[in-house]
Structures are given as C-alpha cells and as structure tokens.
Enzyme design. Structure first.
Site, PDB file in Angstrom:
ATOM      1  N   GLU A  72       0.834  -1.212   0.000  1.00 31.94           N
ATOM      2  CA  GLU A  72       0.000   0.000   0.000  1.00 31.94           C
ATOM      3  C   GLU A  72       0.868   1.261   0.000  1.00 31.94           C
ATOM      4  OE1 GLU A  72      -3.363   0.484  -0.248  1.00 31.94           O
ATOM      5  OE2 GLU A  72      -3.606  -1.652  -0.593  1.00 31.94           O
ATOM      6  N   LYS A 129       2.198   3.540   7.508  1.00 30.22           N
ATOM      7  CA  LYS A 129       3.143   2.430   7.315  1.00 30.22           C
ATOM      8  C   LYS A 129       4.456   2.931   6.695  1.00 30.22           C
ATOM      9  CE  LYS A 129       1.225  -1.623   8.505  1.00 30.22           C
ATOM     10  NZ  LYS A 129       1.881  -2.716   9.234  1.00 30.22           N
TER      11      LYS A 129
HETATM   12  P1  NDP Z   1      -4.711  -8.750  10.925  1.00 31.71           P
HETATM   13  O1  NDP Z   1      -5.654  -7.608  10.787  1.00 31.71           O
HETATM   14  O2  NDP Z   1      -5.233 -10.125  10.726  1.00 31.71           O
HETATM   15  O3  NDP Z   1      -4.037  -8.687  12.387  1.00 31.71           O
HETATM   16  C1  NDP Z   1      -3.662  -7.477  12.965  1.00 31.71           C
HETATM   17  C2  NDP Z   1      -3.203  -7.745  14.385  1.00 31.71           C
HETATM   18  O4  NDP Z   1      -2.807  -6.508  15.001  1.00 31.71           O
HETATM   19  C3  NDP Z   1      -4.274  -8.348  15.300  1.00 31.71           C
HETATM   20  O5  NDP Z   1      -3.679  -9.325  16.109  1.00 31.71           O
HETATM   21  C4  NDP Z   1      -4.712  -7.157  16.138  1.00 31.71           C
HETATM   22  O6  NDP Z   1      -5.193  -7.510  17.411  1.00 31.71           O
HETATM   23  C5  NDP Z   1      -3.388  -6.428  16.300  1.00 31.71           C
HETATM   24  N1  NDP Z   1      -3.532  -5.041  16.696  1.00 31.71           N
HETATM   25  C6  NDP Z   1      -4.254  -4.070  16.089  1.00 31.71           C
HETATM   26  N2  NDP Z   1      -4.120  -2.899  16.747  1.00 31.71           N
HETATM   27  C7  NDP Z   1      -3.303  -3.145  17.802  1.00 31.71           C
HETATM   28  C8  NDP Z   1      -2.804  -2.340  18.868  1.00 31.71           C
HETATM   29  N3  NDP Z   1      -3.100  -1.045  18.977  1.00 31.71           N
HETATM   30  N4  NDP Z   1      -1.981  -2.921  19.769  1.00 31.71           N
HETATM   31  C9  NDP Z   1      -1.677  -4.228  19.679  1.00 31.71           C
HETATM   32  N5  NDP Z   1      -2.126  -5.050  18.711  1.00 31.71           N
HETATM   33  C10 NDP Z   1      -2.929  -4.503  17.773  1.00 31.71           C
HETATM   34  O7  NDP Z   1      -3.477  -8.464   9.943  1.00 31.71           O
HETATM   35  P2  NDP Z   1      -2.555  -9.506   9.132  1.00 31.71           P
HETATM   36  O8  NDP Z   1      -2.177 -10.623  10.015  1.00 31.71           O
HETATM   37  O9  NDP Z   1      -3.175  -9.768   7.811  1.00 31.71           O
HETATM   38  O10 NDP Z   1      -1.287  -8.601   8.835  1.00 31.71           O
HETATM   39  C11 NDP Z   1      -0.153  -8.574   9.692  1.00 31.71           C
HETATM   40  C12 NDP Z   1       0.635  -7.304   9.449  1.00 31.71           C
HETATM   41  O11 NDP Z   1       1.060  -7.247   8.097  1.00 31.71           O
HETATM   42  C13 NDP Z   1      -0.136  -6.012   9.701  1.00 31.71           C
HETATM   43  O12 NDP Z   1       0.771  -5.074  10.232  1.00 31.71           O
HETATM   44  C14 NDP Z   1      -0.586  -5.571   8.320  1.00 31.71           C
HETATM   45  O13 NDP Z   1      -0.779  -4.187   8.255  1.00 31.71           O
HETATM   46  C15 NDP Z   1       0.616  -6.038   7.494  1.00 31.71           C
HETATM   47  N6  NDP Z   1       0.354  -6.342   6.099  1.00 31.71           N
HETATM   48  C16 NDP Z   1      -0.626  -7.252   5.781  1.00 31.71           C
HETATM   49  C17 NDP Z   1      -0.855  -7.597   4.469  1.00 31.71           C
HETATM   50  C18 NDP Z   1      -1.884  -8.614   4.110  1.00 31.71           C
HETATM   51  O14 NDP Z   1      -2.207  -8.714   2.931  1.00 31.71           O
HETATM   52  N7  NDP Z   1      -2.378  -9.419   5.044  1.00 31.71           N
HETATM   53  C19 NDP Z   1      -0.081  -6.974   3.375  1.00 31.71           C
HETATM   54  C20 NDP Z   1       1.002  -6.126   3.841  1.00 31.71           C
HETATM   55  C21 NDP Z   1       1.177  -5.819   5.147  1.00 31.71           C
HETATM   56  P3  NDP Z   1      -6.783  -7.707  17.749  1.00 31.71           P
HETATM   57  O15 NDP Z   1      -7.067  -9.157  17.472  1.00 31.71           O
HETATM   58  O16 NDP Z   1      -6.843  -7.326  19.169  1.00 31.71           O
HETATM   59  O17 NDP Z   1      -7.529  -6.774  16.830  1.00 31.71           O
HETATM   60  P1  GDP Z   2      -6.200  -3.747   0.533  1.00 35.09           P
HETATM   61  O1  GDP Z   2      -5.481  -3.916  -0.776  1.00 35.09           O
HETATM   62  O2  GDP Z   2      -5.290  -3.884   1.707  1.00 35.09           O
HETATM   63  O3  GDP Z   2      -7.020  -2.535   0.614  1.00 35.09           O
HETATM   64  O4  GDP Z   2      -7.142  -5.042   0.666  1.00 35.09           O
HETATM   65  P2  GDP Z   2      -8.730  -5.244   0.512  1.00 35.09           P
HETATM   66  O5  GDP Z   2      -8.950  -6.697   0.374  1.00 35.09           O
HETATM   67  O6  GDP Z   2      -9.453  -4.549   1.614  1.00 35.09           O
HETATM   68  O7  GDP Z   2      -9.099  -4.475  -0.842  1.00 35.09           O
HETATM   69  C1  GDP Z   2      -8.529  -4.864  -2.074  1.00 35.09           C
HETATM   70  C2  GDP Z   2      -9.218  -4.126  -3.207  1.00 35.09           C
HETATM   71  O8  GDP Z   2     -10.553  -4.609  -3.313  1.00 35.09           O
HETATM   72  C3  GDP Z   2      -9.323  -2.605  -3.024  1.00 35.09           C
HETATM   73  O9  GDP Z   2      -8.969  -2.003  -4.248  1.00 35.09           O
HETATM   74  C4  GDP Z   2     -10.799  -2.364  -2.742  1.00 35.09           C
HETATM   75  O10 GDP Z   2     -11.294  -1.112  -3.219  1.00 35.09           O
HETATM   76  C5  GDP Z   2     -11.408  -3.507  -3.561  1.00 35.09           C
HETATM   77  N1  GDP Z   2     -12.787  -3.840  -3.126  1.00 35.09           N
HETATM   78  C6  GDP Z   2     -13.887  -3.884  -3.918  1.00 35.09           C
HETATM   79  N2  GDP Z   2     -14.967  -4.176  -3.188  1.00 35.09           N
HETATM   80  C7  GDP Z   2     -14.543  -4.333  -1.916  1.00 35.09           C
HETATM   81  C8  GDP Z   2     -15.226  -4.658  -0.709  1.00 35.09           C
HETATM   82  O11 GDP Z   2     -16.429  -4.842  -0.653  1.00 35.09           O
HETATM   83  N3  GDP Z   2     -14.457  -4.753   0.417  1.00 35.09           N
HETATM   84  C9  GDP Z   2     -13.102  -4.555   0.396  1.00 35.09           C
HETATM   85  N4  GDP Z   2     -12.401  -4.710   1.529  1.00 35.09           N
HETATM   86  N5  GDP Z   2     -12.448  -4.231  -0.734  1.00 35.09           N
HETATM   87  C10 GDP Z   2     -13.155  -4.124  -1.874  1.00 35.09           C
END
Ligand code: NDP
Ligand code: GDP
Length: 345
Positions: free
Chosen positions: A130, A156
């Site tokens: 992103e 980020k």
């Molecule tokens: P998730 O949303 O599944 O998990 C996020 C985690 O962060 C949860 O355990 C959540 O806890 C915790 N969290 C949120 N806010 C806080 C806070 N203030 N203090 C402590 N813990 C907090 O994310 P993913 O596992 O998919 O992603 C992992 C990391 O990788 C994230 O940093 C994300 O931004 C980054 N990332 C993810 C991508 C993806 O496609 N998945 C792509 C690129 C980067 P709780 O359960 O309490 O909400």
């Molecule tokens: P992101 O790439 O981290 O924003 O992951 P998302 O899975 O949330 O979104 C991926 C793409 O899907 C973005 O371009 C969104 O605009 C598009 N999108 C289209 N419809 C939806 C929807 O209903 N929910 C989400 N989350 N994304 C959507």
C-alpha cells in the site's frame, strides 16, 4: 546444546500471527504472543491452528510505550516480529489519527525500546505494498518510489523509514518486508477475498439468497498465500545484514477475476452485465444474480493496480512460494464451504 531462541510476535491474534507462530514453533522457538486485552476471546485462529497451548501470552498495545519497554527488558528476545497494526485500509479513513499512532508511532516505540533495552534483538517490520499506492513503476520493487493513497499507507511509510533510519543510525538489525496482499482461510472477513469466499459459501450452501455487494471490481491485486509469506519474515531475520525486501507473486488479478475463480469452485459460471454502479455478476446456468455493486464500498482514493517483483527476495533469501493464485482461491473457497456446512462460518 544450543539455547532455545525466543521470538516475540505482536499481532498474534491476526492472520499472519497464527501462521508465523506455527512456523516458529516448528523450528523449536519459544514463542511469546503479544495481544491486546479485550472483552471477547480473540484466540480463535490460534485454536484453529492447534497451537494455542504452546504459546506464552503477554499484554501488549502499540500505543503503550512503557509496556513495550518492560517487555523488551524482560524477554530480551532474539527476534521481534511486529505484525500488529490497524491493518484495514478502508477503516483508516474513519480512524486516521489512531491509524497513524498505531501503525506509525507504535513502530517508533518498538525501535526505541530495542535501542534502549535489547539492542541485540532483530526486528521484522510488516511494511506493505500500500506504500506504493498510485504506482510509479510496474512492477513495483524495492527501489520504486512510494506514493501512498490512504492514511494506512502513509502511517506504514513512516514506520518503514523509521526502520531504515534506526538501521543506519544505530545499527539495529531491523528489516522491512514490503509484503503484497496475502490471504488465507484465516483472513479477516472485511478484506475482499475473504468477503467473497465467505459470501459465496453461504450462497452455495443455501444459507443466503442475497447477492454479494462489492465496491470497485476493477482494482487489481497481487495475491499470495499468508502461509508462504511468513517464512520470508523469518528468512529476513536470519541474514547477516538487515534489509528491505518485496514479497509478491509477480501476478495480478482484478476483483472481478477473483469472483469468477471462486465462483468456479462453487459451480457458478459468472458473466458480467452493465457498467459502473449498475454492473452485476450473473450465474449463466441459473440466471441468479451473484454480485452487485454498492458504492458504499468505494474508497475515497483507490489503489488501482499492485504487482510486485519478488526477484531480490528469491535470489538473496532463496525463497519460492508454494501456493499459486488458483490454489489459494480454491483453498479459501473450500474451507469456507466446509465452515458454512458445519455452521462455523
Ligand atoms: P490482521 O488484521 O489479521 O491482524 C492485525 C493484528 O494486530 C491483530 O492481532 C490485532 O489484534 C493487532 N492489533 C491491532 N491494533 C493493535 C494495537 N493497537 N496494539 C496491539 N495489537 C494490535 O493483519 P494480518 O495478520 O493480515 O497482517 C499482519 C501485518 O502485516 C499487519 O501489520 C498488516 O498491516 C501487514 N500487512 C498485511 C498484508 C496482508 O495482505 N495481510 C499486506 C502487507 C502488510 P486484535 O485481534 O486485538 O484486533
Ligand atoms: P487492501 O489492498 O489492503 O485494501 O485489501 P482489501 O482486500 O481490503 O481491498 C482490495 C481491493 O478490493 C481494493 O482495491 C478495494 O477497493 C477492492 N474492493 C472492492 N470491493 C470491496 C469490498 O467490498 N471490500 C473490500 N475490503 N475491498 C473491496
């Protein structure tokens, strides 16, 4: 006998936290899972992975600097994986200040705590594609200029540069993985892939008749499998020198294509009619409307295209993904159908 390595994982309750914890336990690590205390049970993913009992838990919040310092002093971990974040782009326009504090400042707190109390600790920071946002180059690689398009991307990016800066200023062994979207059956249901597979699973098992409502169908993403990507996080911390790596598949697909692929697993043959907000996806065989557009899910600023070049990671870390796009789509769809059938979706 070699000493057991200790890894702290923040964001242990999230998608990546579960996969990474499982991977590190398999390597013989002591895993300390950092979590936010809440009123509800957030450990469902760790339980589904079957590893909940093997993880030591500790309280953690990205905004609580004193607590982060205490954790660092107490555990003096070999490795710290910072996966915690307000991770949903869509929510970052609603909560821009919190997102900046958690995803930007929170990482600075961790770096400061390492610098002060545990300088030998190796840090993995979860950076994100992103940060490329309105892409300046295709495909995106480590040297591509950034242009974030959401408060999430901006926050980020601050963290990303802080990691680079602490590496260069203080010699902290801190690496950033610029990970492109990665999904799995454990993905949160607010993200588009899981939203699609969860809804289609409800439809195909007869639990709902309502069409799936989506926003921008033309956006394209480079989707990989979370289970593959966590190995990369670990590999980065095993290198002598910390660095930045793009982790991606090098393939990109639109939301429309993901719907079609997931639909195939359900036996739907989806064709598209209309344009813009009037576009619908229909199952050719039954004539049933599977998808419609709801502008509520449009974003104030969109990232239209992401496609990464993982060649540096492949060359230096010797990493190759095991699950491809179609395999990922099938895995997610089949798991959600199973969950819909046994009432656990
Ligand atoms: P998730 O949303 O599944 O998990 C996020 C985690 O962060 C949860 O355990 C959540 O806890 C915790 N969290 C949120 N806010 C806080 C806070 N203030 N203090 C402590 N813990 C907090 O994310 P993913 O596992 O998919 O992603 C992992 C990391 O990788 C994230 O940093 C994300 O931004 C980054 N990332 C993810 C991508 C993806 O496609 N998945 C792509 C690129 C980067 P709780 O359960 O309490 O909400
Ligand atoms: P992101 O790439 O981290 O924003 O992951 P998302 O899975 O949330 O979104 C991926 C793409 O899907 C973005 O371009 C969104 O605009 C598009 N999108 C289209 N419809 C939806 C929807 O209903 N929910 C989400 N989350 N994304 C959507």
């Amino acid at each position: 006998m070699t000493k057991q390595k200790v890894a702290l994982i923040s964001g242990i309750t999230g998608q990546d936290g579960g996969y990474l914890a499982k991977f590190l336990l398999g390597k013989g690590y002591k895993v300390v899972g950092l979590y936010r205390r809440g009123a509800t049970d957030t450990f469902s993913r760790l339980k589904e992975h079957g590893i909940f009992e093997q993880i030591e838990l500790a309280d953690f919040d990205l905004l609580e600097f004193s607590n982060i310092c205490r954790l660092m002093r107490k555990y003096q971990p070999d490795e710290f994986y910072n996966l915690a974040a307000q991770s949903f782009v869509g929510a970052s326009w609603e909560e821009p200040i919190y997102t900046a504090q958690a995803d930007g400042m929170g990482v600075l707190y961790i770096l400061e705590a390492i610098r002060e109390f545990s300088p030998h600790t190796r840090l993995y920071q979860a950076s994100t594609s992103e940060m490329f946002g309105k892409v300046q180059e295709i495909p995106q690689k480590e040297t591509t200029p950034f242009y974030p398009r959401s408060p999430y991307g901006v926050a980020k990016l601050m963290a990303h540069w802080m990691v680079t800066n602490y590496r260069e200023s203080f010699g902290v062994h801190a690496s950033s993985g610029i990970l492109f979207n990665h999904e799995s059956p454990m993905r949160g249901k607010e993200f588009v892939t899981r939203k699609i597979t969860a809804h289609l699973a409800q439809m195909v098992t007869g639990k709902t008749d309502k069409p799936l409502e989506l926003g921008n169908l033309s956006a394209k993403r480079d989707w990989g499998f979370a289970g593959d990507y966590v190995e990369m996080m670990w590999l980065m911390l095993q290198q002598e020198k910390p660095d930045t790596y793009v982790v991606a598949t090098g393939e990109t697909h639109s939301i429309r294509e993901f719907v079609e692929e997931a639909g195939k697993v359900c036996g739907y043959d989806i064709e598209w009619k209309g344009e813009g907000v009037d576009e619908i996806g229909i199952d050719k065989k039954s004539g049933k409307t599977i998808v419609k557009v709801n502008p509520k899910f449009y974003r104030p600023a969109e990232v239209e295209l992401l496609i990464g070049d993982p060649s540096k990671a492949e060359k230096i870390l010797g990493w190759h993904r095991k699950v491809d796009y179609k395999g990922l789509c099938r895995m997610m769809m089949e798991k959600d159908i199973e969950r819909a059938e046994n009432g656990t979706l």
